[in-house]
Design a protein around this motif. Structure first.
Motif, short mmCIF file in Angstrom:
data_model
loop_
_atom_site.label_atom_id
_atom_site.label_comp_id
_atom_site.label_asym_id
_atom_site.label_seq_id
_atom_site.Cartn_x
_atom_site.Cartn_y
_atom_site.Cartn_z
N CYS A 80 0.85 -1.19 0.00
CA CYS A 80 0.00 0.00 0.00
C CYS A 80 0.88 1.24 0.00
N PHE A 81 0.71 2.10 -1.01
CA PHE A 81 1.46 3.35 -1.11
C PHE A 81 0.52 4.52 -0.81
N THR A 82 1.00 5.48 -0.01
CA THR A 82 0.18 6.65 0.33
C THR A 82 0.91 7.95 -0.02
N ILE A 83 0.14 9.00 -0.14
CA ILE A 83 0.69 10.34 -0.29
C ILE A 83 1.55 10.66 0.93
N THR A 84 2.51 11.57 0.77
CA THR A 84 3.38 11.94 1.87
C THR A 84 2.59 12.31 3.12
N GLY A 85 3.07 11.83 4.24
CA GLY A 85 2.42 12.12 5.51
C GLY A 85 2.46 13.58 5.91
N GLU A 106 -5.13 -14.10 9.71
CA GLU A 106 -3.85 -14.68 10.12
C GLU A 106 -3.05 -15.11 8.88
N GLY A 107 -1.77 -14.75 8.88
CA GLY A 107 -0.90 -15.11 7.78
C GLY A 107 -0.85 -14.11 6.65
N CYS A 108 -1.76 -13.13 6.65
CA CYS A 108 -1.75 -12.09 5.62
C CYS A 108 -0.78 -10.98 6.02
N ARG A 109 -0.22 -10.33 5.01
CA ARG A 109 0.75 -9.26 5.27
C ARG A 109 0.35 -8.00 4.49
N VAL A 110 0.46 -6.88 5.18
CA VAL A 110 0.23 -5.58 4.56
C VAL A 110 1.44 -4.70 4.83
N GLU A 111 2.06 -4.21 3.78
CA GLU A 111 3.18 -3.28 3.91
C GLU A 111 2.69 -1.91 3.48
N VAL A 112 2.67 -0.95 4.41
CA VAL A 112 2.24 0.41 4.10
C VAL A 112 3.48 1.27 3.92
N ILE A 113 3.58 1.93 2.76
CA ILE A 113 4.75 2.73 2.42
C ILE A 113 4.35 4.18 2.28
#
Length: 275
Positions: A80-85, A106-113
């Motif tokens: 997941c990519f977001t606009i600058t904080g 369970e077992g799922c992964r979310v990477e927030v960038i």
């Protein structure tokens, strides 16, 4: 469960990304009279025209955690990519959604960038993630590839009214630039803030200066994406200038959606490129 899904917020100016499971969460442009949800049905030109003559306060609101969860769907691995904080709470709410999603699945992964950027620079990151996924890279290998991938963002603005109204630039500087026909050129800094680089009178000088700023970063060729706010002529002219200066550049031109049009305003250009 799907293997990989790429999720963005609407600041990326993308409503589809072929070749990979994809979704986006819309931000909203708010005024005291009207709200504009930055989804695929938004009439961007109509919103920009309204804001141009609107005299009241305006702001933006980010997707909430429920919006992000809807976008995640039922994917096994999500990037997941977001606009600058520094401009939005989108990153924060996406992180909340990540915690909720992983706790429930369970077992799922979310990477927030946090992209520390917006618009076309996020597109380059998303396309890189897609490229690595198509190559068969693992989730961790994709993340490693993204960390090693260098991109930058420049912007060329004809108006800074909305940035001034939101405290991003000084109101006097914004008013002076508008009266004198000055185009402000800036970049997304390493901290995700807006950093002004130069001021140029007239479009031709601004486009020439943009190419020079790209040279100063060390750009020598590669992918470039230009997103414009109702200014296709300037975007195409800049694309041609870039191709002349950098013969190996791969340049694409696209339109800004609602959120980027709010900040770039009519005539603005956003230039994302590989560093």
């Amino acid at each position: 469960m799907n293997d990989l899904k790429i999720v963005l917020d609407s600041s990326a100016n993308l409503t589809q990304l072929d070749g990979v499971d994809f979704a986006f969460a819309p931000l909203t442009v708010e005024t005291q009279e009207r709200s504009f949800v930055d989804d695929a049905s938004l009439d961007v030109a109509e919103m920009v025209e309204f804001l141009y003559s609107y005299k009241g306060r305006s702001s933006t609101s980010c997707p909430n955690a429920a919006d992000w969860l809807d976008s995640f769907g039922n994917a096994q691995n999500i990037i997941c990519f977001t606009i600058t904080g520094s401009l939005s709470g989108s990153y924060s709410t996406a992180c909340t959604a990540k915690r909720l999603y992983e706790a429930k699945n369970e077992g799922c992964r979310v990477e927030v960038i946090d992209s520390l950027s917006t618009g076309p620079e996020i597109v380059l990151m998303a396309e890189k993630a897609r490229e690595l996924a198509i190559e068969g890279k693992s989730f961790d290998e994709i993340l490693d590839g993204l960390r090693a991938y260098g991109t930058q963002l420049l912007f060329v603005l004809e108006s800074m009214k909305n940035l001034a109204n939101n405290g991003r630039v000084g109101k006097l500087a914004a008013k002076t630039a508008g009266l004198l026909g000055i185009r402000a050129i800036g970049k997304a800094s390493d901290r995700g803030t807006l950093e002004m680089l130069s001021k140029n009178r007239g479009s031709a000088k601004a486009l020439e200066a943009t190419v020079e700023h790209m040279k100063e970063t060390g750009f020598a060729g590669g992918k470039v994406r230009i997103d414009h706010c109702l200014n296709p002529d300037a975007a195409e002219e800049l694309a041609q200038r870039i191709k002349v200066a950098f013969p190996t550049a791969l340049v694409t031109v696209a339109e800004c959606r609602g959120l980027c049009s709010f900040y770039a305003e009519m005539g603005g250009l956003l230039i994302g490129f590989e560093a």
